[in-house]
Write an enzyme that holds these catalytic residues in place. Structure first.
Site, mmCIF file in Angstrom:
data_model
loop_
_atom_site.group_PDB
_atom_site.id
_atom_site.type_symbol
_atom_site.label_atom_id
_atom_site.label_comp_id
_atom_site.label_asym_id
_atom_site.label_seq_id
_atom_site.Cartn_x
_atom_site.Cartn_y
_atom_site.Cartn_z
ATOM 1 C CB SER A 258 101.323 -20.755 -49.029
ATOM 2 O OG SER A 258 99.927 -20.773 -48.826
ATOM 3 C CG ASP B 195 99.779 -24.306 -48.850
ATOM 4 O OD1 ASP B 195 100.997 -24.122 -48.689
ATOM 5 O OD2 ASP B 195 98.931 -23.394 -48.747
#
Length: 356
Positions: free
Chosen positions: A60, A193
């Site tokens: 991320s 993600d």
């Protein structure tokens, strides 16, 4: 850089950066402050944190920062960009507006995120351009499986070499509820993600050394040293009062329109990966090779320092905490200093053949 014997010098150094949205300000502030400390000690050297590691892995926001470091940017440059642009990525909105929007669309527009990433890593840079090994986890929504974007550090790797870094960065940071899935045209797939599967990528980083870096490093567990930087969010859990409301256990209330669901998933697998790493290292008598830098935010502050709070007060608090921790640890912790005895050897492989 330190009067440490050659025996203490790490053979393989891994930098692992956790996911955490706007709280990545804490992560990059730690790294930037270490750079400043090293720059003061060595004023005639061009100090860049990424140069000291054989593998940089991140998830991320940690993945974005990892890619930035791998392109040759200093942590200080990335810190400045993120501090200035985080407010554009996570603009302040009334919670009611967020609530209504989350019913039918992502809360945030991905365009400011893309613009920020381009400032950090460039719009056209590819994995073949890098001289530092990287590994970036994401979730391939089109296949339902995790996918790890990598430099071609295994001679058989060919898929990601020509791939643009910005695709990997947008893929690993496409947090459900917050951002739309990222479509990578080259791979013909949608991504979410990487924090959904490996918010702490330290364990997969260790495995990467043994499996896909073995042509460069014939090492044992005791030869691999991991510096893992957190995002002040490891101890998150739902409140007892929230869990005890039997009539309010749906998506809107209990899971906060997806926000609490995402955070719970990321926190749980972060604990899982860290525990698997510690068990693996303990089995090989190498626990001392792992250094984890993080803080637990006090209760009152925790409600304000969230994944998507990029207010000046929150960013300044995160930055101050990161700088303080870096200074204290560098002054007192020889394990941290050992990572920065000398730069790691640059990586470059150009003889990769096309193979899917």
């Amino acid at each position: 850089m330190s009067d440490v014997s050659a025996v203490d010098k790490p053979r393989v150094r891994v930098l692992s950066l956790n996911g955490g949205g706007a709280r990545g300000m804490f992560t990059i502030s730690i790294l930037a402050e270490i750079e400043r400390i090293l720059a003061r000690k060595h004023p005639h050297q061009d100090i860049k944190i990424g140069d000291y590691f054989d593998l940089i892995t991140g998830t991320s926001i940690g993945g974005i920062l990892a890619l930035g470091l791998a392109t040759g940017k200093s942590a200080r440059e990335l810190e400045s960009v993120f501090f200035d642009k985080a407010k554009d990525i996570f603009p302040t909105r009334w919670s009611l507006v967020n609530l209504c929007k989350a019913l039918c669309a992502p809360i945030y527009n991905s365009s400011p995120l893309r613009e920020t990433i381009e400032m950090m890593i460039g719009a056209e840079t590819t994995f073949n351009d890098l001289t530092r090994r990287v590994m970036i986890p994401a979730v391939n929504l089109s296949t339902g499986k995790p996918l790890f974007f990598k430099t071609p550090h295994n001679p058989d790797f060919t898929r990601d070499g020509p791939l643009k870094l910005i695709d990997a960065a947008l893929a690993t940071s496409a947090a459900p509820t917050y951002f739309a899935p990222h479509y990578c045209k080259d791979l013909r797939s949608y991504f979410a993600d990487g924090g959904l599967v490996a918010n702490n990528p330290s364990y997969i980083g260790l495995l990467e050394v043994f499996r896909d870096m073995k042509s460069d490093f014939d090492v044992s567990h005791k030869d691999v040293y991991i510096l893992n930087i957190g995002t002040v969010g490891e101890d998150y859990s739902l409140s007892p009062s929230l869990l005890s409301k039997k009539r309010w256990t749906g998506y809107c209330h209990l899971w906060g329109m997806g926000k609490r669901l995402v955070l719970t998933t990321m926190t749980a697998n972060q604990h899982l990966h860290k525990n698997m790493l510690l068990r693996e290292l303990a089995l090989h008598d190498a626990l001392d090779n792992y250094l984890y830098l993080d803080e637990v935010i006090p209760n009152e502050a925790a409600s304000d320092i969230t994944l998507d709070n990029a207010s000046d007060s929150s960013l300044q608090n995160l930055s101050a905490r990161g700088k303080q921790l870096a200074n204290v640890q560098f002054a007192q912790n020889q394990k941290l200093k050992n990572f920065f005895i000398s730069p790691a050897k640059p990586f470059k492989r150009t003889d990769v053949q096309e193979k899917l």
